[in-house]
Design an enzyme around this catalytic site. Sequence first.
Site, short mmCIF file in Angstrom:
data_model
loop_
_atom_site.label_atom_id
_atom_site.label_comp_id
_atom_site.label_asym_id
_atom_site.label_seq_id
_atom_site.Cartn_x
_atom_site.Cartn_y
_atom_site.Cartn_z
N LYS A 88 -35.37 88.22 21.81
CA LYS A 88 -34.76 87.79 20.55
C LYS A 88 -33.84 88.83 19.93
O LYS A 88 -32.83 88.47 19.32
CB LYS A 88 -35.82 87.34 19.56
CG LYS A 88 -36.92 88.33 19.23
CD LYS A 88 -37.93 87.70 18.28
CE LYS A 88 -39.12 88.64 18.04
NZ LYS A 88 -39.99 88.69 19.25
N THR A 89 -34.15 90.11 20.07
CA THR A 89 -33.26 91.13 19.51
C THR A 89 -31.90 91.10 20.21
O THR A 89 -30.85 91.10 19.56
CB THR A 89 -33.88 92.53 19.64
OG1 THR A 89 -35.10 92.58 18.90
CG2 THR A 89 -32.94 93.60 19.10
N GLU A 132 -32.92 87.76 13.33
CA GLU A 132 -33.99 87.82 14.33
C GLU A 132 -35.29 87.41 13.63
O GLU A 132 -35.71 88.05 12.67
CB GLU A 132 -34.12 89.22 14.90
CG GLU A 132 -35.26 89.36 15.89
CD GLU A 132 -35.41 90.77 16.44
OE1 GLU A 132 -36.49 91.07 16.99
OE2 GLU A 132 -34.46 91.57 16.31
#
Length: 527
Positions: A131-132, A175
């Site tokens: 996700k980052t 995020e």
Amino acid sequence: MSLPTTRFDFLAEVPAAADLGRVHFVAIGGAGMSGVARVMLAQGLEVSGCDAKESSLLQTLAAEGATVVVGHDPAHVATADTVVISSAIRESNPELVAARSGGRRVLHRAQALASTMRGRRRVAVAGANGKTTTTSLLTVALQACGVDPSFAVGGELARHGTNAHLGTGDVFVVEADESDGSFLVYRPHVAVVTSVQPDHLDFYGDLETVEEAYRELVGTIEPGGLLVVGVDDEGARRLADWARTRRDDGDPELRVLTYGLAEDADVRVQDVEHRGLAWAATVTLSGAQHRLRLLVPGEHNLLNATAALAAATVGLGQPADEVVAGLAGFTGTRRRFEPKGREAGVQIVDDYAHNPGKVAAVVDTARQLLDDAGAGRLVVVFQPHLYSRTRDFAQELGAGLARADVVVVMDVYAAREDPLPGVSGRLVADAVSALASVPGAEGTGARVVYVPSWAAVADAVVDLVAPGDLVLTVGAGDVTMIGPEILLRLREAGRAEGSAGQSAGESAGGSADGSADGSVDESGAGS
């Protein structure tokens, strides 16, 4: 759904940022907290914060206008109207105790961030893995399209040197952290889910509850919004199937778009090629093919970029060619396969991977790079993160590490947890050793060393490496500080090209199990 916590109601409306008054952050120096503080400062809010120790990030926040202090003291919240905390802040924290007793508004950091997002099209990127990087890729791609998005990311974008920014455009990319259920607060117009896996079981308890939380996330998507899901992951595929059933059963406005290597993916990734750090694939989107090129390595990053492409085009209406060009210029995120330097022919790379899927992906990527080059060994220094995760996933973490030639396992980075009886980094070291001793298994011949003393790790690695090796420091804790220590020691030693290291056991000054000082334990697999 009832999440396993009573501290925050993440489905409740949050106040507008303009109504928060003076805002104080407890532990403002964290990756997530500092990003929220930056956005609030840019919106003109009065921000203060404290942290346990001085850091360059505190100095940066002070330069941006925050009032920052070192140490925790109830007096810090005396003039605050709103106090922001993360789930890691315990109820016994003196500042939180003072805030609650004084009747001040207390917000989770995700609620505080959501308060700054009003009036913008919100994109929330969630998932156990990636996700980052996906959030960062999407942000850079949108910037290349002429959009100036606001963003809050769990790591610094390498090109920008920051983890958050208040843009002039109408898009806000965030995020969305699933670890404590706070990803339910954002009410996105576009939600990206890279993977759904049994992580953060200290909070959720089991995979069924994890999957229920992601279904709840889908329920928070704005009417007419888009869900982008990676179907190469089994848990995410189940989520996509459920979302499509939900749409057919009464939520016709919800759009669902899948991506992946799988033949039935709506956005298909094919023809993967790589040479060194350059990776490429053909992506079929809405009937058109695009050649996606990246300067960050790994098949997993091609998938992350595909998710960003789908969100930017189908979700936000950006031109596909411009998005692809923007993705090609992405230079990475701090602590995501980040080169730290080279000394005496030894390359150091750092990565934040800390759950089994992330660890396996980064080790596989490093393995492929070395195999392409045809030289050198892969030496992985791994620091387990959280006692509960180590207890629950030691075997899976061991399997992810097993493709390395040498694995140095540190003790557990506790983060927010107290120690658990019988749980240490040795569990992971033993798991790698067990795999290495099985004929035909991944990792056969791997050398495994358990180094419970943080101070002994750099010296142990220096005694293990040789010119041509790639050292990969892996974990979400302070293992990131080991790479520079290794480089310093190699520099000081003036290690000659082609020299080989002693055994870690000899360097400890005692027996192979480190009995002389307890600093190094040669697990012995393949040694």
